[in-house]
Motif scaffolding. Structure first.
Motif, PDB file in Angstrom:
ATOM      1  N   ARG A   1       7.415 -18.814  55.712  1.00 24.32           N
ATOM      2  CA  ARG A   1       7.636 -20.200  55.399  1.00 24.32           C
ATOM      3  C   ARG A   1       8.774 -20.125  54.295  1.00 24.32           C
ATOM      4  NH1 ARG A   1       2.471 -23.388  53.371  1.00 24.32           N
ATOM      5  NH2 ARG A   1       4.033 -25.162  53.411  1.00 24.32           N
TER       6      ARG A   1
ATOM      7  N   SER B   1      -0.776  -6.382  64.355  1.00 24.00           N
ATOM      8  CA  SER B   1      -0.482  -7.602  63.630  1.00 24.00           C
ATOM      9  C   SER B   1      -1.439  -7.403  62.242  1.00 24.00           C
ATOM     10  CB  SER B   1      -0.417  -9.046  64.458  1.00 24.00           C
ATOM     11  OG  SER B   1      -2.069  -9.164  64.526  1.00 24.00           O
TER      12      SER B   1
ATOM     13  N   ARG C   1       6.161 -14.306  60.408  1.00 24.32           N
ATOM     14  CA  ARG C   1       6.021 -15.775  60.789  1.00 24.32           C
ATOM     15  C   ARG C   1       6.088 -15.980  58.860  1.00 24.32           C
ATOM     16  NH1 ARG C   1       1.986 -18.699  64.477  1.00 24.32           N
ATOM     17  NH2 ARG C   1       3.926 -18.063  65.724  1.00 24.32           N
TER      18      ARG C   1
ATOM     19  N   THR D   1      -2.428 -10.173  58.666  1.00 25.75           N
ATOM     20  CA  THR D   1      -2.119 -11.281  57.993  1.00 25.75           C
ATOM     21  C   THR D   1      -1.705 -10.875  56.514  1.00 25.75           C
ATOM     22  OG1 THR D   1      -4.507 -11.468  57.016  1.00 25.75           O
ATOM     23  CG2 THR D   1      -3.678 -12.246  59.502  1.00 25.75           C
TER      24      THR D   1
ATOM     25  N   ASN E   1       8.254  -8.689  63.773  1.00 27.05           N
ATOM     26  CA  ASN E   1       7.892 -10.064  64.064  1.00 27.05           C
ATOM     27  C   ASN E   1       7.595 -10.661  62.634  1.00 27.05           C
ATOM     28  OD1 ASN E   1       5.714 -12.198  64.629  1.00 27.05           O
ATOM     29  ND2 ASN E   1       7.488 -12.808  65.553  1.00 27.05           N
TER      30      ASN E   1
ATOM     31  N   ARG F   1       6.910 -25.988  57.501  1.00 29.14           N
ATOM     32  CA  ARG F   1       5.993 -25.173  58.347  1.00 29.14           C
ATOM     33  C   ARG F   1       6.533 -23.764  58.503  1.00 29.14           C
ATOM     34  NH1 ARG F   1       5.434 -27.564  64.131  1.00 29.14           N
ATOM     35  NH2 ARG F   1       7.523 -27.777  64.857  1.00 29.14           N
ATOM     36  N   ALA F   2       5.883 -22.729  58.951  1.00 29.30           N
ATOM     37  CA  ALA F   2       6.356 -21.299  59.156  1.00 29.30           C
ATOM     38  C   ALA F   2       7.148 -21.276  60.449  1.00 29.30           C
ATOM     39  CB  ALA F   2       5.103 -20.432  59.191  1.00 29.30           C
ATOM     40  N   GLU F   3       8.240 -20.360  60.332  1.00 27.75           N
ATOM     41  CA  GLU F   3       8.925 -20.159  61.791  1.00 27.75           C
ATOM     42  C   GLU F   3       8.754 -18.579  61.928  1.00 27.75           C
ATOM     43  OE1 GLU F   3      12.078 -23.396  60.587  1.00 27.75           O
ATOM     44  OE2 GLU F   3      12.887 -21.671  61.816  1.00 27.75           O
ATOM     45  N   ASP F   4       9.035 -18.291  63.314  1.00 27.35           N
ATOM     46  CA  ASP F   4       8.768 -16.853  63.743  1.00 27.35           C
ATOM     47  C   ASP F   4      10.366 -16.312  63.595  1.00 27.35           C
ATOM     48  OD1 ASP F   4       6.517 -17.214  66.101  1.00 27.35           O
ATOM     49  OD2 ASP F   4       6.329 -16.015  64.608  1.00 27.35           O
ATOM     50  N   TYR F   5      10.429 -15.152  63.135  1.00 29.97           N
ATOM     51  CA  TYR F   5      11.782 -14.311  62.876  1.00 29.97           C
ATOM     52  C   TYR F   5      11.584 -12.941  63.461  1.00 29.97           C
ATOM     53  CZ  TYR F   5      13.124 -17.921  59.581  1.00 29.97           C
ATOM     54  OH  TYR F   5      13.607 -19.059  59.055  1.00 29.97           O
ATOM     55  N   TRP F   6      12.617 -12.496  64.033  1.00 28.40           N
ATOM     56  CA  TRP F   6      12.474 -11.078  64.661  1.00 28.40           C
ATOM     57  C   TRP F   6      13.443 -10.069  64.053  1.00 28.40           C
ATOM     58  CZ3 TRP F   6       8.870 -10.162  68.432  1.00 28.40           C
ATOM     59  CH2 TRP F   6       8.322 -11.379  69.062  1.00 28.40           C
TER      60      TRP F   6
ATOM     61  N   ILE G   1       4.838 -15.395  53.663  1.00 31.08           N
ATOM     62  CA  ILE G   1       4.645 -14.846  54.898  1.00 31.08           C
ATOM     63  C   ILE G   1       3.367 -14.576  55.494  1.00 31.08           C
ATOM     64  CG2 ILE G   1       5.436 -12.749  56.122  1.00 31.08           C
ATOM     65  CD1 ILE G   1       7.404 -12.255  54.326  1.00 31.08           C
TER      66      ILE G   1
END
Length: 121
Positions: free
Chosen positions: A100, A50, A98, A52, A96, A106-111, A31
């Motif tokens: 993998r 946000s 991001r 990282t 939210n 590649r990473a995708e966005d999830y909500w 993530i």
């Protein structure tokens, strides 16, 4: 499949505090980033904070000094500690992430589904 489950919203008086939590579950390889967005009635969704996976954080000026984002990488969970809340913080807060799901993609966005935060004056 990946799922984000939020908790912790509610009603609080101005000046009060709330803590939101969001746990990611499912097929997760990494993530890279997690965050909280918010959307007030009639307004666009905006970033509230946000973080990282290395711990770098970002806050817009509107919440800087009042909100603190943190994450527990072992639990795939992100938190938002909100203090000195104001009526203008009233919004639906969305988690939210991001994510993998595999080293080969590649990473995708999830909500998340959203949680209501209401600050009364």
């Amino acid at each position: 499949q990946v799922q984000l489950v939020e908790s912790g919203g509610g009603l609080v008086q101005a000046g009060g505090s709330l803590r939101l939590s969001c746990a990611a579950s499912g097929t997760i390889f990494s993530i890279p980033a997690m965050g909280w967005y918010r959307q007030a009635p009639g307004k666009q969704r905006e970033l509230a904070a946000s973080i990282t996976n290395g711990g770098s954080t970002y806050y817009p000026d509107s919440v800087k000094g009042r909100f603190t984002i943190s994450r527990d990488n072992a639990k795939n969970t992100v938190y938002l500690q909100m203090a000195s809340l104001k009526p203008e913080d009233t919004a639906v807060y969305y988690c939210n992430a991001r994510i993998r799901s595999d080293v080969r993609v590649r990473a995708e966005d999830y909500w998340g589904q959203g949680t209501q935060v209401t600050v009364s004056s």
